[in-house]
Scaffold this motif. Structure first.
Motif, PDB file in Angstrom:
ATOM      1  N   SER A 111       0.844  -1.201   0.000  1.00  0.00           N
ATOM      2  CA  SER A 111       0.000   0.000   0.000  1.00  0.00           C
ATOM      3  C   SER A 111       0.877   1.248   0.000  1.00  0.00           C
ATOM      4  O   SER A 111       1.870   1.313   0.720  1.00  0.00           O
ATOM      5  CB  SER A 111      -0.902  -0.025   1.238  1.00  0.00           C
ATOM      6  N   PRO A 112       0.530   2.267  -0.821  1.00  0.00           N
ATOM      7  CA  PRO A 112       1.334   3.495  -0.845  1.00  0.00           C
ATOM      8  C   PRO A 112       1.280   4.259   0.487  1.00  0.00           C
ATOM      9  O   PRO A 112       2.105   5.138   0.716  1.00  0.00           O
ATOM     10  CB  PRO A 112       0.711   4.312  -1.979  1.00  0.00           C
ATOM     11  N   ARG A 113       0.319   3.901   1.372  1.00  0.00           N
ATOM     12  CA  ARG A 113       0.226   4.573   2.670  1.00  0.00           C
ATOM     13  C   ARG A 113       1.348   4.150   3.625  1.00  0.00           C
ATOM     14  O   ARG A 113       1.564   4.785   4.647  1.00  0.00           O
ATOM     15  CB  ARG A 113      -1.113   4.232   3.336  1.00  0.00           C
ATOM     16  N   TYR A 114       2.003   3.035   3.291  1.00  0.00           N
ATOM     17  CA  TYR A 114       3.075   2.523   4.150  1.00  0.00           C
ATOM     18  C   TYR A 114       4.429   2.705   3.488  1.00  0.00           C
ATOM     19  O   TYR A 114       4.541   2.794   2.268  1.00  0.00           O
ATOM     20  CB  TYR A 114       2.866   1.030   4.421  1.00  0.00           C
ATOM     21  N   PHE A 115       5.461   2.738   4.321  1.00  0.00           N
ATOM     22  CA  PHE A 115       6.821   2.666   3.785  1.00  0.00           C
ATOM     23  C   PHE A 115       7.064   1.272   3.226  1.00  0.00           C
ATOM     24  O   PHE A 115       6.604   0.287   3.812  1.00  0.00           O
ATOM     25  CB  PHE A 115       7.847   2.964   4.888  1.00  0.00           C
ATOM     26  N   HIS A 116       7.764   1.214   2.117  1.00  0.00           N
ATOM     27  CA  HIS A 116       8.051  -0.083   1.514  1.00  0.00           C
ATOM     28  C   HIS A 116       9.457  -0.531   1.873  1.00  0.00           C
ATOM     29  O   HIS A 116      10.365   0.283   1.984  1.00  0.00           O
ATOM     30  CB  HIS A 116       7.909  -0.008  -0.005  1.00  0.00           C
ATOM     31  N   GLY A 117       9.604  -1.851   2.038  1.00  0.00           N
ATOM     32  CA  GLY A 117      10.904  -2.402   2.422  1.00  0.00           C
ATOM     33  C   GLY A 117      11.602  -3.050   1.245  1.00  0.00           C
ATOM     34  O   GLY A 117      11.398  -2.661   0.097  1.00  0.00           O
ATOM     35  N   ARG A 118      12.370  -4.036   1.543  1.00  0.00           N
ATOM     36  CA  ARG A 118      13.207  -4.667   0.524  1.00  0.00           C
ATOM     37  C   ARG A 118      12.451  -5.747  -0.223  1.00  0.00           C
ATOM     38  O   ARG A 118      11.555  -6.389   0.333  1.00  0.00           O
ATOM     39  CB  ARG A 118      14.435  -5.287   1.193  1.00  0.00           C
ATOM     40  N   PRO A 119      12.830  -5.983  -1.463  1.00  0.00           N
ATOM     41  CA  PRO A 119      12.287  -7.160  -2.150  1.00  0.00           C
ATOM     42  C   PRO A 119      12.707  -8.422  -1.393  1.00  0.00           C
ATOM     43  O   PRO A 119      13.758  -8.440  -0.750  1.00  0.00           O
ATOM     44  CB  PRO A 119      12.967  -7.125  -3.525  1.00  0.00           C
ATOM     45  N   SER A 120      11.866  -9.452  -1.451  1.00  0.00           N
ATOM     46  CA  SER A 120      12.161 -10.696  -0.751  1.00  0.00           C
ATOM     47  C   SER A 120      12.125 -11.827  -1.765  1.00  0.00           C
ATOM     48  O   SER A 120      11.228 -11.893  -2.597  1.00  0.00           O
ATOM     49  CB  SER A 120      11.123 -10.911   0.347  1.00  0.00           C
ATOM     50  N   ALA A 121      13.108 -12.722  -1.679  1.00  0.00           N
ATOM     51  CA  ALA A 121      13.191 -13.801  -2.667  1.00  0.00           C
ATOM     52  C   ALA A 121      12.494 -15.069  -2.201  1.00  0.00           C
ATOM     53  O   ALA A 121      12.500 -16.075  -2.895  1.00  0.00           O
ATOM     54  CB  ALA A 121      14.649 -14.099  -2.981  1.00  0.00           C
ATOM     55  N   THR A 122      11.860 -15.028  -1.004  1.00  0.00           N
ATOM     56  CA  THR A 122      11.171 -16.241  -0.562  1.00  0.00           C
ATOM     57  C   THR A 122       9.848 -16.368  -1.305  1.00  0.00           C
ATOM     58  O   THR A 122       9.373 -15.420  -1.910  1.00  0.00           O
ATOM     59  CB  THR A 122      10.893 -16.210   0.956  1.00  0.00           C
ATOM     60  N   ASP A 123       9.273 -17.559  -1.233  1.00  0.00           N
ATOM     61  CA  ASP A 123       8.015 -17.797  -1.946  1.00  0.00           C
ATOM     62  C   ASP A 123       7.002 -18.402  -1.006  1.00  0.00           C
ATOM     63  O   ASP A 123       7.172 -19.546  -0.581  1.00  0.00           O
ATOM     64  CB  ASP A 123       8.278 -18.742  -3.119  1.00  0.00           C
ATOM     65  N   PRO A 124       5.917 -17.713  -0.604  1.00  0.00           N
ATOM     66  CA  PRO A 124       5.590 -16.318  -0.904  1.00  0.00           C
ATOM     67  C   PRO A 124       6.594 -15.357  -0.250  1.00  0.00           C
ATOM     68  O   PRO A 124       7.371 -15.788   0.597  1.00  0.00           O
ATOM     69  CB  PRO A 124       4.205 -16.163  -0.265  1.00  0.00           C
ATOM     70  N   VAL A 125       6.530 -14.075  -0.612  1.00  0.00           N
ATOM     71  CA  VAL A 125       7.508 -13.135  -0.082  1.00  0.00           C
ATOM     72  C   VAL A 125       7.391 -13.005   1.439  1.00  0.00           C
ATOM     73  O   VAL A 125       6.316 -13.192   1.989  1.00  0.00           O
ATOM     74  CB  VAL A 125       7.378 -11.736  -0.728  1.00  0.00           C
ATOM     75  N   TYR A 126       8.505 -12.701   2.075  1.00  0.00           N
ATOM     76  CA  TYR A 126       8.579 -12.561   3.539  1.00  0.00           C
ATOM     77  C   TYR A 126       8.006 -13.781   4.246  1.00  0.00           C
ATOM     78  O   TYR A 126       7.258 -13.671   5.196  1.00  0.00           O
ATOM     79  CB  TYR A 126       7.896 -11.271   4.004  1.00  0.00           C
ATOM     80  N   ASP A 127       8.359 -14.978   3.750  1.00  0.00           N
ATOM     81  CA  ASP A 127       7.907 -16.209   4.375  1.00  0.00           C
ATOM     82  C   ASP A 127       8.849 -16.556   5.533  1.00  0.00           C
ATOM     83  O   ASP A 127       9.929 -17.100   5.324  1.00  0.00           O
ATOM     84  CB  ASP A 127       7.902 -17.338   3.337  1.00  0.00           C
TER      85      ASP A 127
END
Lengths: 190, 568
Positions: free
Chosen positions: A61-77
């Protein structure tokens, strides 16, 4: 044959010490002196577990700060950590980076040639990195302020308050935990 | 690089040296049977164990009995760990209800942890129950480290003793390694790690409601107790798949550097222990100096290459092209470089960043560190043994030059010592080149690659260098959880480990039997600058001659092609 028996006895004796007694003593010590940390530094908001201080989350969401891309599947697993292991010469890495750079420039109304902080473009080793650099946070301040209809200075103050310093000024870099920062945006207090 | 980057690079070896000197003295006293400030606590435990298990503390072993005891002990270790992985599904402390581990993965893991390699073809949080992690993997973290320390002490005794048929007692040596050295250090490190946020719990995985409205399952476990010994024993097997890159294994910059200190501490202390036991501290310092020169040279190149970043990424719009792929923000580039260097000069293999994503010439440094035999400090015990083998080779070359029978630390070096040193130095290298050759010429080997071009070759070389050097770090994009790689790397780990340990015990036995030659005017001094320079030279030449061709086709070619803007 005599050595077999001796080996077996020694193995059992030392296994008991190193594999049961030692971890049990550490668990006991840890849970007496650092009970929150030993259990994963879980953050509660209104009685509900919303994350861990140490584990990053995916923010789109653009309302939040965005972090790093994550290579796990699903992301940030956080049940199966890992990195992309793409080689620096891998065409896929360069293509992904270009794409990520473009979308970050678009989201944040940056000029076409603006250089983007590396950690916002490239995936972390664990896929769970909760941090970005202060520069990468300030770059997103304008967008977050606009989306939330608040003053940019207010957002920047939050970033400043949530910037973690290097240990003893030397070890590590300045960094911002975006889960904590985003929680602070939503009015959550430590 | 910033000022703080420079300070980190310089302060780490400085602090370590200051810690290693007293630890070396302490270890010398432990293995000489002297009293120390832990004796009041652990002597009763030690005595109790000996009485219970029927060990005669005074009994001395020949190199053969020592080797037999060691092999039986390690064989039982492999069998027990294998069995535990098969039956973990019906045992307690398994909140995630993880079932039996696949046979080839289980075999690979059992060999891996017993040989102090900790190569992992599995993902920890998805495969191993808490009980397996503790009673299986943590136990071997202690015992494989203790085995390494014991053998290095036996070799030191070989140099000390004259006209003797024995080299010590294996049971006493491993018991003392565990009780006086490994357990106290692991306890201190565990508590420090937990204080920073490393988890230590038996509860099952936590499910949380994320801010963006999703669900996140967070893996937990008794991590700190394993994390501590993983570094102290230069084991390197992560509780989680991402190893020390995972925030629960390595949550802050402080833990990052604590882990680096932990994994270099005992390897750095052992040369000083050697000096203290020989009552010839200058000898210990000379060996330490040779290691330190190689450590600093490699680190300098590595830091320079990796902080320069990736020109292709800079062109894509990444600020300064900084190579953050596969690195964590809290560790940073320099914190990842120091860690990766430390983990490959030792046989640790823990990683706080993904080595596969490092720049080609950084990968070259990591490969070099491992392929010379991990003698720059090296694994606990075996690093010192590897370096002493190089010292024997160096003295042989020096002997040829001056036309005298070579001597080292007052012992004449003859045929047996020479042959065994060469076995120690060359057998991992031969095996690595053979197995890599097989892997790159078969479809089953190539199908595991995740990166194309010269980097693919590096992935395979790295896997077998890591396995035969008992390191355990990986270019982790390679899918190693196949029957082919599980079996070939297991073979490499076994041969790499025991082709160091058994010849080392043979050398120890042979040296102990010899009389000591008093130094004369014609003795080539092994404590001076000339010796250090020759030793460093021999290590670099042997390493470079053996591997230069394959390095040219792997990392060096990748570097040149990248500089020309080519990707794969």
């Amino acid at each position: 044959m005599f050595q077999w028996k001796r080996s077996l006895l020694m193995f059992c004796g030392l296994s008991l010490i190193c594999g049961l007694i030692y971890p049990l003593i550490i668990t006991l010590t840890a849970n007496i002196f650092f009970p929150e940390k030993a259990k994963g530094s879980i953050i509660k908001s209104g009685g509900q577990a919303v994350g861990s201080y140490l584990i990053g989350q995916q923010f789109t969401s653009p309302r939040y700060f965005h972090g790093r891309p994550s290579a796990t599947d699903p992301v940030y697993d956080a049940g199966n950590s890992g990195g992309s292991n793409l080689a620096p010469s891998n065409a896929k890495l360069i293509a992904q980076a270009s794409g990520q750079v473009q979308s970050i420039r678009m989201e944040n109304d940056l000029t076409a040639g603006a250089a983007i902080p590396a950690e916002l473009v490239l995936a972390s080793a664990s896929g769970l990195d909760p941090h970005i650099s202060p520069a990468a946070a300030y770059m997103q301040a304008e967008r977050v302020a606009r989306e939330r209809s608040i003053e940019r200075s207010e957002v920047e103050k939050l970033i400043k308050d949530n910037t973690e310093e290097p240990f003893l000024w030397i070890w590590g870099k300045e960094r911002v935990n975006i889960l904590i920062l985003n929680l602070a945006l939503d009015g959550w207090k430590k | 690089m910033t000022l703080s980057d420079w300070l980190c690079l310089i302060l780490v070896p400085l602090i370590l040296t200051l810690l290693a000197i007293p630890l070396g003295e302490f270890m010398a006293s432990v293995f000489s049977g002297g009293k120390n400030y832990l004796t009041p606590f652990f002597l009763p435990v030690e005595r109790f164990l000996y009485r219970l298990l029927g060990v005669d503390e005074k009994e001395e072993m020949s190199w053969k009995s020592y080797a037999v005891a060691l092999l039986f002990f390690n064989a039982i270790g492999i069998a027990a760990l294998l069995f535990l992985q098969f039956i973990q599904g019906i045992l307690p402390l398994n909140p995630q209800k993880l079932g039996a581990v696949r046979w080839d993965t289980a075999l690979n893991t059992a060999v891996s942890f017993v040989t102090n390699t900790n190569w992992q073809s599995y993902s920890g949080e998805q495969t191993m129950s808490y009980l397996t992690q503790m009673l299986g993997l943590t136990v071997q973290n202690f015992l494989s480290a203790a085995t390494g320390i014991a053998v290095s002490i036996a070799v030191i005794r070989g140099f000390i003793r004259k006209n003797a048929g024995t080299i010590g007692n294996f049971w006493v040596d491993i018991t003392r390694s565990v009780l006086y050295v490994l357990l106290p250090l692991a306890f201190i490190w565990s508590v420090l790690l937990v204080s920073q946020g490393v988890v230590q719990t038996f509860s099952g995985y936590e499910t949380v409601q994320t801010l963006d409205g999703g669900k996140q399952i967070i893996a937990l476990g008794p991590v700190a107790s394993q994390e501590a010994i993983k570094e102290i024993g230069t084991n390197g097997g992560g509780f989680f798949n991402a190893n020390s890159a995972h925030p629960f294994e390595n949550p802050t910059p402080l833990t990052n550097y604590l882990e680096i200190l932990g994994l270099l501490l005992i390897p750095m202390a052992l040369p000083f222990a050697l000096g203290a036991m020989l009552k010839n501290r200058r000898q210990g310092i000379a060996i330490f100096a040779a290691m330190m020169i190689l450590y600093l040279a490699g680190l300098g190149v590595f830091a320079w290459v990796e902080t320069n970043g990736n020109p292709l990424l800079e062109k894509a719009g990444v600020a300064d092209g900084i190579n953050m792929e596969g690195k964590e923000v809290r560790s940073g580039v320099v914190g990842s470089v120091i860690f990766a260097h430390a983990t490959t000069v030792t046989s640790c293999g823990a990683v706080n960043s993904m080595h596969d994503s490092m720049m080609p010439l950084s990968g070259l440094i990591l490969l070099f560190n491992m392929t010379i035999g991990e003698v720059i400090f090296g694994g606990v015990g075996v690093g010192l043994i590897g370096l002493l083998s190089y010292a024997i080779l160096t003295m042989f070359l020096a002997g040829l030059m001056i036309g005298r029978t070579p001597e080292l630390i007052g012992k004449k070096l003859e045929l047996k010592e020479m042959i065994m040193s060469i076995v120690i130095i060359l057998s991992p290298a031969i095996l690595l080149l053979l197995l890599s050759g097989i892997a790159i010429s078969t479809r089953v080997g190539l199908s595991s690659l995740s990166n194309a071009g010269p980097h693919g070759l590096s992935q395979i070389i790295y896997a077998f260098a890591s396995a035969s050097g008992n390191n355990g770090s990986a270019f982790a994009g390679l899918n190693a959880n196949t029957i082919f790689f599980n079996l070939t790397t297991a073979l490499a780990m076994l041969v790499g480990r025991f082709s160091t340990i058994i010849p080392a015990l043979i050398i120890a036995g042979a040296l102990a039997q010899k009389k000591t030659v008093p130094p004369s005017i014609a003795t080539f001094p092994t404590t001076g600058f000339l010796f250090i320079a020759m030793l460093v030279g021999v290590i670099i030449i042997v390493g470079a001659l053996t591997f230069f061709p394959v390095f040219t086709l792997g990392p060096i070619l990748e570097h040149l092609l990248m500089a020309a803007g080519k990707t794969f």
